[in-house]
Design a protein around this motif. Structure first.
Motif, PDB file in Angstrom:
ATOM      1  N   ASN A 108     -28.635  -2.844  28.131  1.00  0.00           N
ATOM      2  CA  ASN A 108     -28.203  -2.702  29.508  1.00  0.00           C
ATOM      3  C   ASN A 108     -28.836  -1.452  30.104  1.00  0.00           C
ATOM      4  OD1 ASN A 108     -26.430  -1.705  31.693  1.00  0.00           O
ATOM      5  ND2 ASN A 108     -25.218  -3.505  31.186  1.00  0.00           N
ATOM      6  N   LEU A 109     -29.395  -1.578  31.305  1.00  0.00           N
ATOM      7  CA  LEU A 109     -30.114  -0.447  31.901  1.00  0.00           C
ATOM      8  C   LEU A 109     -29.205   0.743  32.208  1.00  0.00           C
ATOM      9  CD1 LEU A 109     -32.806  -1.856  34.365  1.00  0.00           C
ATOM     10  CD2 LEU A 109     -33.144  -0.622  32.242  1.00  0.00           C
ATOM     11  N   ILE A 110     -27.930   0.479  32.494  1.00  0.00           N
ATOM     12  CA  ILE A 110     -27.002   1.584  32.790  1.00  0.00           C
ATOM     13  C   ILE A 110     -26.770   2.425  31.544  1.00  0.00           C
ATOM     14  CG2 ILE A 110     -24.687   2.194  33.577  1.00  0.00           C
ATOM     15  CD1 ILE A 110     -26.132   0.934  35.811  1.00  0.00           C
ATOM     16  N   SER A 111     -26.464   1.769  30.411  1.00  0.00           N
ATOM     17  CA  SER A 111     -26.208   2.525  29.177  1.00  0.00           C
ATOM     18  C   SER A 111     -27.502   3.131  28.624  1.00  0.00           C
ATOM     19  CB  SER A 111     -25.528   1.643  28.126  1.00  0.00           C
ATOM     20  OG  SER A 111     -26.179   0.406  27.991  1.00  0.00           O
ATOM     21  N   ILE A 112     -28.636   2.473  28.886  1.00  0.00           N
ATOM     22  CA  ILE A 112     -29.929   3.072  28.514  1.00  0.00           C
ATOM     23  C   ILE A 112     -30.131   4.375  29.282  1.00  0.00           C
ATOM     24  CG2 ILE A 112     -32.414   2.815  28.989  1.00  0.00           C
ATOM     25  CD1 ILE A 112     -32.298   0.083  27.794  1.00  0.00           C
ATOM     26  N   LEU A 113     -29.755   4.368  30.572  1.00  0.00           N
ATOM     27  CA  LEU A 113     -29.894   5.582  31.380  1.00  0.00           C
ATOM     28  C   LEU A 113     -29.007   6.709  30.842  1.00  0.00           C
ATOM     29  CD1 LEU A 113     -31.232   6.728  33.993  1.00  0.00           C
ATOM     30  CD2 LEU A 113     -29.100   6.188  35.151  1.00  0.00           C
ATOM     31  N   LEU A 114     -27.812   6.365  30.336  1.00  0.00           N
ATOM     32  CA  LEU A 114     -26.926   7.387  29.761  1.00  0.00           C
ATOM     33  C   LEU A 114     -27.582   8.045  28.547  1.00  0.00           C
ATOM     34  CD1 LEU A 114     -23.440   5.610  29.929  1.00  0.00           C
ATOM     35  CD2 LEU A 114     -24.230   7.512  31.318  1.00  0.00           C
ATOM     36  N   GLY A 115     -28.126   7.202  27.647  1.00  0.00           N
ATOM     37  CA  GLY A 115     -28.814   7.752  26.473  1.00  0.00           C
ATOM     38  C   GLY A 115     -30.074   8.504  26.860  1.00  0.00           C
ATOM     39  N   TRP A 116     -30.795   7.956  27.830  1.00  0.00           N
ATOM     40  CA  TRP A 116     -32.054   8.543  28.320  1.00  0.00           C
ATOM     41  C   TRP A 116     -31.808   9.926  28.916  1.00  0.00           C
ATOM     42  CZ3 TRP A 116     -36.638   5.856  27.852  1.00  0.00           C
ATOM     43  CH2 TRP A 116     -37.735   6.288  28.586  1.00  0.00           C
ATOM     44  N   ASP A 117     -30.775  10.026  29.774  1.00  0.00           N
ATOM     45  CA  ASP A 117     -30.439  11.317  30.381  1.00  0.00           C
ATOM     46  C   ASP A 117     -29.850  12.280  29.357  1.00  0.00           C
ATOM     47  OD1 ASP A 117     -31.295  11.533  32.949  1.00  0.00           O
ATOM     48  OD2 ASP A 117     -29.573  10.555  33.841  1.00  0.00           O
ATOM     49  N   GLY A 118     -29.120  11.725  28.386  1.00  0.00           N
ATOM     50  CA  GLY A 118     -28.593  12.565  27.303  1.00  0.00           C
ATOM     51  C   GLY A 118     -29.719  13.215  26.525  1.00  0.00           C
ATOM     52  N   LEU A 119     -30.752  12.439  26.230  1.00  0.00           N
ATOM     53  CA  LEU A 119     -31.927  12.995  25.535  1.00  0.00           C
ATOM     54  C   LEU A 119     -32.584  14.088  26.368  1.00  0.00           C
ATOM     55  CD1 LEU A 119     -33.688   9.792  24.111  1.00  0.00           C
ATOM     56  CD2 LEU A 119     -32.702  11.629  22.772  1.00  0.00           C
ATOM     57  N   GLY A 120     -32.742  13.828  27.676  1.00  0.00           N
ATOM     58  CA  GLY A 120     -33.392  14.807  28.543  1.00  0.00           C
ATOM     59  C   GLY A 120     -32.604  16.100  28.646  1.00  0.00           C
TER      60      GLY A 120
END
Length: 574
Positions: A108-120
């Motif tokens: 899901n793109l929303i949860s991907i964004l959460l992980g993506w922003d968490g990494l950043g």
């Protein structure tokens, strides 16, 4: 006996890694996928649902990330022992790994964004960990480069509102040629290029070397930079022909630029960082040629020897009093034999020397590329970059491990079987044996490679040629340094990654800053002040003073109003 924080997380991650790997193999054998929907909250007809997708790819990748994170945490216990806030460092690393887990299991793109922003976010906190000017500059460059990708993912999420949900995995086949899906894929590609540091977003990757070495080991092997490649692998089946061509040329230039730059670099960590960039270019290029499974195979194997390479580099830097210049090294085999042996094995695996783990993926990637229908430019850049990998790897070995000892005559370099060494020894067997093991597991039916003998030996020939060139160039290093003024422009251009750091920082900010200064003078402090707040304030102040004059009950004002009203009345009557 009470276990330390490092050992607790080490044991937990090792246990989880082993179990998840076995589950992934089970899923692979049965060709089984698990789709979980967790209803977090429901309100009337609105439901917030967390979606988890488990297949062999996500499970195997998760197990590798957890294993490498376990070894890095174990290694960090001694590497960071002088740090007063070592628990905070370990918790940041754990948060980093958890963000990567969320990204891996999300369809899901929303949860991907959460992980993506968490990494950043966590990567920014880790890059600025040492809190000096260099770290702050590197952290800002890293964060702002990755923000471009975050913004691209947000736009992709907005475009996916045209579909029924944000679970992209449902729509890849069905809406492959749909205009909205093409827009979504373009923004996903942009996000992946920023996270995996492809041209023109490459400058942040060597800059992120300001982080502690255990973080570099984790970032460059299995977490931050591989997130972009992993996302491309997930979306790869929907890419059109022109998207694949775009990816191919960007990745080829990245691969070539990084390989060339590493041959002119003298900072140990930056050489290994540029080698990561080169390997990321290799992964994206084979993905762009249509073999996403091979890209994933190389991604997994590269994680092991790159993690160990950074750990060995960290041990060398630690022993040399934080000196990172390879010209001050040399003859380390005599004082750090085990570390140098591990370093050498990793370097040879990176080159693709038979029959280490890197050989199984790299040789297969090159042969599959040779089987394809590609033009001469792609073919040349691909093989030339493979040769450059061997060249900078052998140059690094020659400068640091062999020859005369170039460090201080008074030194205290030694190595013991401590937690740093144990953490490195935990990875060496996988660096050697995991290539063949994974190949048997992931490809039970082997690739049919039908090439003439000359083309079969071409990859090996380029590796040997690269090793020879690296040796010859390193051997004449004194003469090269003596007459380097002749090659100064070439070496500066190559080692500065084709001036990309300058273009990414002052090159991008110079003209916008001048424009903002001009706009500030002309608009904010000019016409906007006259027609905006300041002039409005002055006018209101003037009128309020006038009205205050009327409200103060002066006798003269009272008489003035009476006389005006009498005169008006007389005029009205007449």
């Amino acid at each position: 006996m009470q276990l330390s924080t490092c050992k607790v997380y080490f044991c937990l991650f090792i246990y989880l890694s082993f179990n998840i790997f076995l589950t992934g193999i089970y899923f692979l054998i049965l060709d089984f996928n698990l789709f979980l929907e967790l209803n977090i909250v429901s309100f009337n007809s609105v439901a917030v649902i967390m979606t988890i997708f488990l297949d062999w790819m996500s499970l195997v990748f998760m197990s590798f990330v957890l294993f490498i994170a376990a070894m890095v945490i174990f290694y960090s216990e001694e590497y960071m022992k002088s740090d007063k806030m070592v628990k905070r460092f370990i918790l940041l690393v754990v948060l980093f790994v958890l963000s990567m887990m969320l990204l891996i299991i999300s369809p899901n793109l929303i949860s991907i964004l959460l992980g993506w922003d968490g990494l950043g976010l966590v990567s920014y906190a880790l890059v600025i960990y040492y809190q000096n000017v260099k770290s702050f500059n590197a952290g800002m460059l890293t964060a702002l480069s990755n923000r471009i990708g975050d913004a691209a993912l947000l736009v992709a999420i907005a475009w996916m509102m045209n579909y029924g949900s944000w679970n992209f995995i449902f729509y890849l086949d069905l809406f492959m040629d749909d205009f909205c899906m093409m827009i979504v894929l373009l923004f996903v590609i942009l996000a992946s290029l920023t996270k995996s540091a492809q041209i023109p977003f490459s400058s942040w990757l060597p800059a992120a070397m300001a982080a502690p070495t255990p973080v570099s080991s984790l970032v460059h092997s299995s977490t931050l930079v591989t997130a972009g490649v992993y996302l491309l692998i997930r979306f790869s089946e929907a890419f059109s022909y022109w998207m694949m061509n775009l990816l191919l040329f960007i990745s080829l230039f990245t691969m070539f630029m990084a390989g060339l730059g590493a041959n002119f670099e003298f900072d140990l960590k930056k050489i290994i960082a540029l080698s990561t960039l080169s390997q990321l270019g290799l992964m994206v290029s084979i993905l762009a040629l249509g073999s996403s499974d091979l890209a994933f195979f190389h991604l997994l194997l590269h994680a092991f020897f790159k993690a160990l390479l950074f750990m060995c580099a960290g041990a060398i830097i630690h022993s040399l009093g934080n000196c990172q210049d390879i010209r001050f090294m040399g003859g380390l085999f005599s004082v750090m034999p085990i570390t140098c042996m591990l370093f050498n094995v990793c370097n040879l695996a990176l080159c693709g020397l038979p029959f280490l783990s890197g050989f199984y993926s790299k040789d297969l990637v090159v042969e599959v590329m040779s089987m394809g229908y590609v033009n001469l430019f792609v073919y040349f850049i691909f093989y030339f970059s493979v040769g450059l990998t061997a060249c900078y790897s052998f140059r690094l070995t020659y400068y640091s491990l062999t020859g005369n000892f170039n460090y201080l005559s008074m030194h205290s370099i030694s190595e013991g079987m401590d937690s740093m060494m144990k953490g490195m020894m935990g990875l060496i067997f996988l660096v050697i044996f995991m290539g063949s093991l994974l190949m048997w597991v992931l490809f039970p039916e082997p690739y049919f490679i039908c090439l003439p003998l000359s083309m079969k030996l071409l990859a090996l020939g380029f590796i040997m040629l690269g090793i020879w060139v690296g040796y010859e160039v390193s051997k004449i290093k004194l003469n090269y340094e003596l007459y380097s003024f002749k090659y100064k422009n070439i070496s500066n251009f190559a080692s500065s990654m084709w001036n990309m750091p300058t273009l990414s920082t002052s090159g991008v900010t110079f003209y916008p800053l001048i424009l903002s200064s001009t706009l500030s003078k002309v608009q904010d402090q000019g016409w906007m002040e006259y027609y905006g707040g300041q002039n409005l304030y002055l006018r209101l102040k003037k009128y309020s003073k006038l009205f205050q004059l009327f409200s103060r009950n002066y006798f003269k004002v009272y008489l003035l109003f009476i006389s005006v009203s009498v005169v008006s009345f007389v005029i009205y009557i007449t």
